[in-house]
Design an enzyme around this catalytic site. Sequence first.
Site, PDB file in Angstrom:
ATOM      1  N   CYS A   2       5.098  -2.116 -15.288  1.00  0.00           N
ATOM      2  CA  CYS A   2       5.336  -2.882 -16.514  1.00  0.00           C
ATOM      3  C   CYS A   2       6.827  -3.156 -16.719  1.00  0.00           C
ATOM      4  CB  CYS A   2       4.841  -2.107 -17.725  1.00  0.00           C
ATOM      5  SG  CYS A   2       3.126  -1.628 -17.608  1.00  0.00           S
ATOM      6  N   ARG A  27       8.518  -6.968 -10.776  1.00  0.00           N
ATOM      7  CA  ARG A  27       8.083  -5.569 -10.865  1.00  0.00           C
ATOM      8  C   ARG A  27       6.572  -5.441 -10.648  1.00  0.00           C
ATOM      9  NH1 ARG A  27      11.751  -2.238 -13.665  1.00  0.00           N
ATOM     10  NH2 ARG A  27      10.064  -0.986 -14.502  1.00  0.00           N
ATOM     11  N   TRP A  75       1.279  -4.096 -16.054  1.00  0.00           N
ATOM     12  CA  TRP A  75       0.585  -3.771 -14.796  1.00  0.00           C
ATOM     13  C   TRP A  75      -0.466  -2.741 -15.190  1.00  0.00           C
ATOM     14  CZ3 TRP A  75      -0.377   0.361 -11.465  1.00  0.00           C
ATOM     15  CH2 TRP A  75      -0.706   0.017 -10.139  1.00  0.00           C
ATOM     16  N   ASN A  99       6.082   1.052 -21.504  1.00  0.00           N
ATOM     17  CA  ASN A  99       6.020   1.225 -20.049  1.00  0.00           C
ATOM     18  C   ASN A  99       5.820   2.722 -19.818  1.00  0.00           C
ATOM     19  OD1 ASN A  99       6.319   1.121 -17.325  1.00  0.00           O
ATOM     20  ND2 ASN A  99       8.448   0.427 -17.327  1.00  0.00           N
ATOM     21  N   GLY A 100       4.806   3.079 -19.022  1.00  0.00           N
ATOM     22  CA  GLY A 100       4.553   4.502 -18.760  1.00  0.00           C
ATOM     23  C   GLY A 100       3.103   4.845 -19.035  1.00  0.00           C
ATOM     24  N   GLU A 479       5.961   1.009   9.644  1.00  0.00           N
ATOM     25  CA  GLU A 479       6.513   0.117   8.632  1.00  0.00           C
ATOM     26  C   GLU A 479       6.050  -1.322   8.886  1.00  0.00           C
ATOM     27  OE1 GLU A 479       7.627   0.222   5.881  1.00  0.00           O
ATOM     28  OE2 GLU A 479       8.744  -1.618   5.556  1.00  0.00           O
ATOM     29  N   LYS A 483       4.054  -3.505   6.147  1.00  0.00           N
ATOM     30  CA  LYS A 483       4.591  -4.800   5.698  1.00  0.00           C
ATOM     31  C   LYS A 483       3.523  -5.874   5.803  1.00  0.00           C
ATOM     32  CE  LYS A 483       7.242  -4.181   4.122  1.00  0.00           C
ATOM     33  NZ  LYS A 483       8.078  -3.263   3.477  1.00  0.00           N
ATOM     34  N   GLU A 486       0.532  -5.339   3.201  1.00  0.00           N
ATOM     35  CA  GLU A 486       0.784  -5.502   1.764  1.00  0.00           C
ATOM     36  C   GLU A 486       0.951  -6.962   1.358  1.00  0.00           C
ATOM     37  OE1 GLU A 486       4.278  -3.673  -0.039  1.00  0.00           O
ATOM     38  OE2 GLU A 486       5.386  -3.870   1.812  1.00  0.00           O
ATOM     39  N   HIS A 502      -8.133   8.514  21.988  1.00  0.00           N
ATOM     40  CA  HIS A 502      -8.887   9.630  21.410  1.00  0.00           C
ATOM     41  C   HIS A 502      -9.831   9.166  20.298  1.00  0.00           C
ATOM     42  CE1 HIS A 502      -6.668  12.454  23.849  1.00  0.00           C
ATOM     43  NE2 HIS A 502      -5.561  11.808  23.510  1.00  0.00           N
ATOM     44  N   LYS A 601       6.692  -3.412  -7.937  1.00  0.00           N
ATOM     45  CA  LYS A 601       7.930  -3.127  -7.206  1.00  0.00           C
ATOM     46  C   LYS A 601       8.347  -1.674  -7.393  1.00  0.00           C
ATOM     47  CE  LYS A 601      11.570  -4.006  -4.766  1.00  0.00           C
ATOM     48  NZ  LYS A 601      11.334  -3.994  -3.313  1.00  0.00           N
TER      49      LYS A 601
HETATM   50  C1  AGP Z   1       7.434  -1.448   0.195  1.00  0.00           C
HETATM   51  O1  AGP Z   1       7.246  -2.664   0.795  1.00  0.00           O
HETATM   52  C2  AGP Z   1       6.456  -1.062  -0.773  1.00  0.00           C
HETATM   53  N1  AGP Z   1       6.281  -2.064  -1.738  1.00  0.00           N
HETATM   54  C3  AGP Z   1       6.423   0.372  -1.255  1.00  0.00           C
HETATM   55  O2  AGP Z   1       5.832   1.073  -0.212  1.00  0.00           O
HETATM   56  C4  AGP Z   1       7.724   1.100  -1.670  1.00  0.00           C
HETATM   57  O3  AGP Z   1       8.539   1.292  -0.562  1.00  0.00           O
HETATM   58  C5  AGP Z   1       7.347   2.449  -2.313  1.00  0.00           C
HETATM   59  O4  AGP Z   1       6.592   2.210  -3.461  1.00  0.00           O
HETATM   60  C6  AGP Z   1       8.542   3.296  -2.640  1.00  0.00           C
HETATM   61  O5  AGP Z   1       9.383   2.690  -3.581  1.00  0.00           O
HETATM   62  P1  AGP Z   1      10.828   3.234  -3.849  1.00  0.00           P
HETATM   63  O6  AGP Z   1      11.598   3.050  -2.581  1.00  0.00           O
HETATM   64  O7  AGP Z   1      11.351   2.396  -4.959  1.00  0.00           O
HETATM   65  O8  AGP Z   1      10.714   4.673  -4.198  1.00  0.00           O
END
Ligand code: AGP
Length: 606
Positions: A2, A27, A75, A99-100, A479, A483, A486, A502, A601
């Site tokens: 949020c 965000r 969110w 937010n929270g 990674e 990427k 997501e 395996h 985010k």
């Molecule tokens: C990255 O592409 C992601 N959106 C996500 O995995 C992110 O890296 C993770 O939520 C950690 O966030 P931070 O680095 O702000 O702690």
Amino acid sequence: MCGIVGYIGKKDCTEVLLGGLEKLKYRGYDSAGIAVVNNKEIKTVKSMGKLENLVELVGQRNDLESHCGIGHTRWATHGEPSDVNSHPHGNARITIVHNGIIENYQKIKKFLEKKGYVFESQTDTETVAKLLDYYYNGDPTETIRKVISKIEGSYALGIIFKDFPDTIYAVRKDSPMVVGVGKQELFIASDIPAFLEHTKNYYLVEEDELVVLKDGKAEFYDPYGFAIEKQLHTADFDINVAEKGGYEHFMLKEIHEQPKAINDTIGSLINDGLPDLSESGLTKEKLGNYNNIFVVACGTAMHAGLVGKYLIEKLARVSVTVDVASEFKYRDPIIGENDLVILVSQSGETADTKAAMHLAKEKGADTLAIVNVVGSSIAREADMVIYTRAGLEISVASTKAYTVQLAVFYILTFELALVKNKITENQCREYIHKLQQVPDIIKEMLETKDKCQFVASTLQNCTDLLYIGRGLDYALSMEGSLKLKEISYIHSESYAAGELKHGTISLVTEEMPVIAVATQKDLFAKTISNVVEVKSRGAKVILITNEDAVVSPNVADYIIYVKGESDLFKPILTAIPLQLIAYYTSVIRGNDVDTPRNLAKSVTVE
Ligand code: AGP
């Protein structure tokens, strides 16, 4: 997650709030709303879905002229995305944005229901709005204090009262908030971009502080009601940082910003050709004496930690344990006073990483944060901090924040290897020199973009995909896989190449493309054997390997070559084509690249 924005000043409040919400979209959100004080009345407009829906509704109203108000991007946590669950919540007398997560909201709800309150939404936030209404005695700060003594959980709250039409109140616990200070205008926000076009000056709101914005002045109070003097900060990024700068998406812009981000980051950690971590507080003495090193983080940041583990173990011969932050806390980790726990986070606000840090501190371990956002909670609370200098990262899919985290792990590795006498000073200088060349080689790697776009076109219709690699290549391919999934919404897994046989190889058919990363010379032959295994089962293979690799014909359908001489730095260079493949796959599939569905985010809830 949020986003909160609030404005009080001479400008058209509605316009400022909508502009701020636009900047908070990155965000992650599923609905948005604003509440403004108009003619001594609180007027609220909110809508599920894209911000454009809210803008349209606002355009239909002629009663929103105002100089004081609050706005929110939601969110969903408690209750589905819907108009009624959107923020702001409240009534004609008191309205809030939040937010929270309020953990004891069910209990409060029952209490209020007994008092005759009727709830419209399924949110935890509505209970706070109604509790404020219940305790309201004409004194906003007293009422807010009473309410925060009753609620448990995390919150950043922006509050307006009908009776105090020229004032915004705010309070926070475990959820970020900043106060922007312009000329005769003030802002509250979850983060700086929300008001950056109006002012660069801001205050950080600390835990449990109560903020009162009125008459062009921001007042801060501690939980006992004593006024607090605050230090005014100036954001060091320019206004254009939150613009796409000619790129189609923030993600593409941020991919291209990596040479500069890495230069800036390593520049701050090198002195006279050697690592210099003195600013962080991590002395050579401390570093040399830890019994155990843990890296704890989430998502991409955790993947950076995995590369860090391989680097540290390879060069410094110190064993490193990497944990997903959300698991760390619950596995009752064996850590104690002589251990180092490294928390990696772009935002510095990730709730799971924060919780892990709190546990590490409780157990007496030293905590070192590798964080991008200056002044964020993790940066402030950790014992030591190394800042990455990627600048603002807007795209939900992290790119430049990842490679700068890798850059920090290289420096940390060299320092530790030096301290442990595993390398000489001359060798260390040589490594640092090679690291300093990486930004220029990245520029060359960016030229692979046409090839990556082509590869993306071949992947666009697949439903499942495998990434394979060994050693550093395996850590990196994790990674690459994250990427891709997501932002493209294509299911993918990353596998240690040798582990496929395996079990997982049974999934491999001509329908399952495989991206094989093979940049480590000592593992090349072994990885290629695994590539041959999947190829002979019909998989289409995209091989990412060194320029000088000798690859037999028919081993791969497509090859992307990685520049640079030293294998040690290949992860940071190979990240570029992996990011570009994910990016273009998402673009070709017509997805919302920068704000993928369901994602936020900064993940501020556990
Ligand atoms: C990255 O592409 C992601 N959106 C996500 O995995 C992110 O890296 C993770 O939520 C950690 O966030 P931070 O680095 O702000 O702690």
